[in-house]
Design an enzyme around this catalytic site. Sequence first.
Site, short mmCIF file in Angstrom:
data_model
loop_
_atom_site.label_atom_id
_atom_site.label_comp_id
_atom_site.label_asym_id
_atom_site.label_seq_id
_atom_site.Cartn_x
_atom_site.Cartn_y
_atom_site.Cartn_z
N ASP A 8 0.76 -1.21 0.06
CA ASP A 8 0.04 0.03 0.10
C ASP A 8 0.77 1.41 0.03
O ASP A 8 1.44 1.80 1.10
CB ASP A 8 -0.89 -0.02 1.22
CG ASP A 8 -1.66 1.24 1.41
OD1 ASP A 8 -2.27 1.83 0.13
OD2 ASP A 8 -1.96 1.79 2.47
N GLU A 67 -1.13 -1.53 -4.86
CA GLU A 67 -2.46 -0.71 -5.01
C GLU A 67 -2.34 0.32 -5.94
O GLU A 67 -1.19 0.90 -5.68
CB GLU A 67 -2.99 -0.42 -3.65
CG GLU A 67 -4.50 0.04 -3.60
CD GLU A 67 -4.89 0.48 -2.02
OE1 GLU A 67 -5.52 -0.47 -1.61
OE2 GLU A 67 -4.80 1.65 -1.74
N ASP A 139 -2.46 1.19 7.28
CA ASP A 139 -1.38 0.96 5.99
C ASP A 139 -1.07 -0.59 6.17
O ASP A 139 -0.95 -0.98 4.79
CB ASP A 139 -0.13 1.96 6.05
CG ASP A 139 -0.68 3.38 5.92
OD1 ASP A 139 -1.40 3.64 5.04
OD2 ASP A 139 -0.25 3.92 6.87
#
Length: 174
Positions: A8, A67, A139
């Site tokens: 992420d 992502e 996160d």
Amino acid sequence: MARILGIDPGSRITGYGLIETNNKKTVYIAAGCIRAGEGGLAERLGQIFQGITGIIQAYHPDEVAVEQVFMHQNPGSALKLGQARGAAICAAVNAVLPIFEYTPSQVKQAVVGRGDAAKSQVQYMIRLLLKLPAEPATDAADALACALCHEHAGPLLAGLAGQVRGRRRGRYYR
């Protein structure tokens, strides 16, 4: 058996999460955050690259799930996020790992069942799905969710690439 590194990306905090799957069971390996210092953007990007490189060397993942960038109201933030993604992707490319990208809504859909789920819902589901004693940091939870999204999408992607060798109990394996 596949070990998947989920990432992420963020210009200040980049989350990472590792899972291992053997078609029957998904096991949590590690998760955490790479905190880029207060230096300039170039220095922070270097820290992200080095941090992901260190994680790859320590855990030897087979695949990487990242992502994708979503549009911010602030274009400058979107550019910095894109650069952070680039640093993380370069670390994976440097290690000759296959990279798969998923939108935030795909990741949330795979883990929570809703593409517009809140971050707290993602954290809760990650804790349940991976049987963790506590909810991981936001996160890190997003990174684990990205890895789980890839674990769910992996058979479909392999089938599209013509790499599926068989099917066992409703799940594809390589």
